[in-house]
Design a protein around this motif. Structure first.
Motif, PDB file in Angstrom:
ATOM      1  N   UNK A 165      35.792  55.778  42.377  1.00 55.54           N
ATOM      2  CA  UNK A 165      36.451  54.890  41.646  1.00 55.54           C
ATOM      3  C   UNK A 165      36.591  53.542  42.319  1.00 55.54           C
ATOM      4  N   UNK A 166      37.255  52.616  41.453  1.00 58.44           N
ATOM      5  CA  UNK A 166      37.356  51.239  41.800  1.00 58.44           C
ATOM      6  C   UNK A 166      38.488  51.145  43.146  1.00 58.44           C
ATOM      7  N   UNK A 167      39.532  51.939  42.910  1.00 57.16           N
ATOM      8  CA  UNK A 167      40.511  51.642  43.974  1.00 57.16           C
ATOM      9  C   UNK A 167      39.806  52.584  45.328  1.00 57.16           C
ATOM     10  N   UNK A 168      39.061  53.497  45.216  1.00 56.16           N
ATOM     11  CA  UNK A 168      38.572  54.347  46.300  1.00 56.16           C
ATOM     12  C   UNK A 168      37.561  53.404  46.867  1.00 56.16           C
ATOM     13  N   UNK A 169      36.642  52.822  46.128  1.00 55.16           N
ATOM     14  CA  UNK A 169      35.730  51.632  46.693  1.00 55.16           C
ATOM     15  C   UNK A 169      36.322  50.373  47.257  1.00 55.16           C
ATOM     16  N   UNK A 170      37.354  49.868  46.903  1.00 55.95           N
ATOM     17  CA  UNK A 170      38.093  48.923  47.581  1.00 55.95           C
ATOM     18  C   UNK A 170      38.869  49.222  48.666  1.00 55.95           C
ATOM     19  N   UNK A 171      39.361  50.466  48.908  1.00 56.02           N
ATOM     20  CA  UNK A 171      39.882  50.998  50.156  1.00 56.02           C
ATOM     21  C   UNK A 171      38.987  51.133  51.201  1.00 56.02           C
ATOM     22  N   UNK A 172      37.548  51.697  50.759  1.00 59.85           N
ATOM     23  CA  UNK A 172      36.624  51.849  51.654  1.00 59.85           C
ATOM     24  C   UNK A 172      36.262  50.335  52.311  1.00 59.85           C
TER      25      UNK A 172
END
Length: 280
Positions: free
Chosen positions: A44-51
């Motif tokens: 997901x977008x939030x998951x990718x941003x956190x990575x």
């Protein structure tokens, strides 16, 4: 020195960053999903941003995505070829989303089509990809069993030559050793890296899978051992990680978790070998 390990993304891709830091690594590799099945990356977008943020904040990178084990670029079978191309497209797109610069792939097996046809198939399959800017596909050296291609450096060079993509290479030390390229002595390391440079070009070497081998050179048996504890051994690993051609290349470990030792032990071992070099 850039050294790290292949980390799990269980619970979220960003967990790989925390695991890498805990193991003492500062670069690494992930699967975006189980490598044993046809499955799309589900990030997901939030998951990718956190990575992305965790990697940047802790200066962990570069990362590499390892493609599914089911991908076979050399196959003469239309259905498998189509699935392989589709899977690879989703991996390079995921890499762009995560700001990961590399997607690593094995060429696969020609399954009777012949070496030349298999290499042509791989090159043309890679040509089908729309690789986003900032992402590079790395073809990985193989142990060379059966009809698998990539065991000979000439196979890697042929695909780089035949495709229109700007490809680079990941050299796996255990695979190269299994395929007959000796790395067990300083002289052997020098000879093997000179051969790689002559055939492929060290300018194409963008990543190393640093693994020792549980089997003898030339056996085509792919089973990884702890750094310095296998048949490549301490002398070979020392010479390899301290070779000038490897100095700035990211080293990614795929070493086993056994004997009470895991990635942290192996990463520390690599750091010790590099630190002990007279050049350092």
């Amino acid at each position: 020195m850039k050294v790290g390990a292949h980390e799990s993304i269980a619970g979220g891709v960003y967990n790989a960053v925390d695991a890498q830091i805990e193991d003492g690594g500062n670069c690494g590799q992930i699967f975006t999903h189980s490598p044993q099945v046809w499955q799309d990356p589900n990030i997901g977008d939030e998951e990718a941003e956190r990575f992305r943020e965790l990697s940047a904040d802790h200066d962990v990178g570069p990362w590499v995505i390892h493609s599914s084990y089911l991908v076979n670029l050399c196959t003469p079978k239309d259905d498998l070829r189509s699935k392989s191309i589709d899977s690879m497209q989703k991996e390079v797109d995921a890499a762009a989303t995560l700001d990961i610069p590399f997607v690593n792939v094995h060429l696969g097996a020609h399954t009777g089509a012949g070496v030349d046809a298999g290499l042509d198939n791989a090159a043309s399959a890679l040509d089908e990809l729309d690789v986003p800017e900032g992402v590079t596909v790395l073809v990985e050296s193989d142990a060379g069993s059966g009809t698998k291609l990539g065991g000979d450096f000439e196979h890697l060079a042929a695909v780089l030559d035949r495709t229109d993509q700007d490809l680079d290479v990941c050299l796996d030390t255990a695979h190269a050793f299994a395929a007959g390229y000796d790395l067990s002595t300083p002289e052997a390391v020098e000879e093997t890296l000179a051969a790689f440079d002559d055939v492929v070009g060290l300018d194409h070497l963008q990543c190393v899978h640093l693994n020792d081998s549980k089997h003898e050179c030339g056996t085509n048996k792919d089973e990884h051992a702890h750094i310095g504890e296998g048949l490549i051994g301490e002398a070979g690993m020392d010479a390899f990680v301290n070779h000038p051609a490897i100095e700035d290349v990211p080293l990614v470990l795929e070493t086993p978790h056994e004997d009470g030792r895991g990635f942290a032990w192996n990463i520390e071992r690599v750091k010790e070998l590099r630190a002990a070099s007279p050049a350092e």
